[in-house]
Design an enzyme around this catalytic site. Structure first.
Site, short mmCIF file in Angstrom:
data_model
loop_
_atom_site.label_atom_id
_atom_site.label_comp_id
_atom_site.label_asym_id
_atom_site.label_seq_id
_atom_site.Cartn_x
_atom_site.Cartn_y
_atom_site.Cartn_z
N GLY A 1 1.13 -1.12 0.07
CA GLY A 1 -0.16 -0.02 -0.10
C GLY A 1 0.98 1.26 0.09
O GLY A 1 1.82 1.21 -0.57
N GLU A 2 0.60 2.30 0.89
CA GLU A 2 1.17 3.44 1.08
C GLU A 2 1.85 3.44 2.23
O GLU A 2 1.42 3.74 3.34
CB GLU A 2 0.41 4.64 0.79
CG GLU A 2 -0.31 4.79 -0.61
CD GLU A 2 0.79 5.38 -1.53
OE1 GLU A 2 1.74 5.81 -1.42
OE2 GLU A 2 0.35 4.96 -2.87
N SER A 3 3.43 3.41 2.34
CA SER A 3 3.97 3.14 3.49
C SER A 3 4.06 4.47 4.36
O SER A 3 3.78 4.47 5.58
CB SER A 3 5.30 2.80 3.24
OG SER A 3 6.12 4.00 2.39
N CYS B 1 5.97 -5.38 0.30
CA CYS B 1 6.29 -3.85 -0.52
C CYS B 1 6.23 -2.89 0.64
O CYS B 1 7.28 -2.66 1.20
CB CYS B 1 5.19 -3.84 -1.53
SG CYS B 1 5.28 -2.47 -2.77
N ARG C 1 12.72 3.22 -1.46
CA ARG C 1 11.31 3.19 -2.20
C ARG C 1 11.25 3.63 -3.51
O ARG C 1 12.21 4.06 -4.45
CB ARG C 1 10.54 4.45 -1.41
CG ARG C 1 10.78 4.20 -0.02
CD ARG C 1 9.98 5.29 0.65
NE ARG C 1 8.49 5.60 0.11
CZ ARG C 1 8.00 6.86 0.63
NH1 ARG C 1 8.67 7.90 1.27
NH2 ARG C 1 6.75 6.98 0.03
N ILE D 1 4.96 -3.50 -7.73
CA ILE D 1 4.15 -2.52 -7.98
C ILE D 1 4.52 -1.45 -7.39
O ILE D 1 4.44 -1.31 -5.98
CB ILE D 1 2.46 -2.71 -7.57
CG1 ILE D 1 1.85 -3.96 -8.05
CG2 ILE D 1 1.67 -1.67 -7.63
CD1 ILE D 1 1.01 -4.68 -7.59
N ARG D 2 5.13 -0.26 -7.98
CA ARG D 2 5.78 0.74 -7.15
C ARG D 2 6.83 0.11 -6.20
O ARG D 2 7.08 0.66 -5.27
CB ARG D 2 5.07 1.76 -6.73
CG ARG D 2 4.15 2.81 -7.66
CD ARG D 2 3.22 3.33 -7.17
NE ARG D 2 3.95 4.43 -6.42
CZ ARG D 2 3.29 5.14 -5.27
NH1 ARG D 2 2.19 4.85 -5.04
NH2 ARG D 2 3.98 5.99 -4.65
N HIS E 1 4.85 -8.59 -4.41
CA HIS E 1 3.22 -9.16 -3.91
C HIS E 1 3.15 -10.68 -4.37
O HIS E 1 2.68 -10.65 -5.59
CB HIS E 1 2.07 -8.21 -4.52
CG HIS E 1 2.19 -6.93 -4.11
ND1 HIS E 1 1.56 -6.26 -2.81
CD2 HIS E 1 2.82 -5.65 -4.36
CE1 HIS E 1 1.61 -5.01 -2.60
NE2 HIS E 1 2.55 -4.66 -3.64
N GLU F 1 0.60 -12.05 -2.88
CA GLU F 1 -0.66 -12.46 -2.44
C GLU F 1 -1.86 -12.09 -3.24
O GLU F 1 -2.83 -12.53 -3.20
CB GLU F 1 -1.02 -11.71 -0.99
CG GLU F 1 -1.23 -9.94 -1.54
CD GLU F 1 0.02 -9.54 -1.47
OE1 GLU F 1 -0.07 -8.13 -1.70
OE2 GLU F 1 1.03 -10.09 -1.59
#
Length: 193
Positions: A47-49, A79, A106, A133-134, A169, A171
């Site tokens: 997600g967004e850390s 991630c 990052r 993903i990013r 990822h 999952e």
């Protein structure tokens, strides 16, 4: 087995589905009271850390979870979760849990448009689906860190004691071998930190 999943932001629902498919009980951590439930392991999703770190502090979860991880609670991070665990971030002066003795960059592969998918080897398991993903990148890992996966010479998954950290990822797919490996090799064995 009872698996706690940080559910402040990100792809926590996907992790929850994986561990339930593997026969585990799960619960979401959204507030401090949720920490009263017993957990055999903790999942830190992608997600967004930055958002996750901010919410962990605001909700008074950061210090409690840091202490539990430091005391040996098994943790699996993907991630953004890996960014939360890292001792140092190259492109950000703020660190979060800091329990993983590693330096992470990052968005090392570029923007969202630069995201990609591969099949790779993880801990000797062949053909594991991995989405970047990013994604972050490991720039340094302490001696003794077990490297579990690499892509084009870059480390993409490591294990340090009770911590499994990945820059990809796993999952997002019906292949649950990475989560199963975590349960059998880290959670059930509970090796010392």
């Amino acid at each position: 087995m009872n698996i706690a999943i940080l559910a402040l932001q990100g792809d926590f629902a996907e992790h929850e589905a994986v561990f339930r498919a593997l026969g585990c009980d799960t619960f979401q951590i959204r507030q401090k009271n949720d920490l009263q439930l017993h957990a055999d392991a903790l999942i830190l999703p992608g997600g967004e850390s930055t958002v996750q770190g901010k919410l962990l502090r605001e909700l008074e979860l950061m210090e409690i979870l840091r202490e539990r991880i430091g005391n040996g609670l098994p943790v699996m991070a993907t991630c953004a979760g890996t960014i939360l665990l890292a001792r140092q971030l190259l492109d950000d002066p703020v660190s979060h849990f800091g329990t993983l003795n590693a330096v992470v960059r990052r968005n090392a592969y570029g923007r969202q448009l630069d995201s990609f998918f591969i099949h790779g080897s993880f801990a000797g398991l062949p053909d594991v689906p991995m989405s970047f993903i990013r994604a972050p990148q490991f720039e340094f890992c302490a001696p003794g860190t077990e490297v579990l996966a690499e892509y084009q010479g870059r480390i993409t998954a490591v294990r340090q004691g009770n911590q499994l950290a990945m820059t990809f990822h796993p999952e997002l797919y019906s292949d649950h071998r990475v989560a199963s490996w975590f349960l059998s090799e880290i959670v059930q064995k509970k090796r010392p930190v």
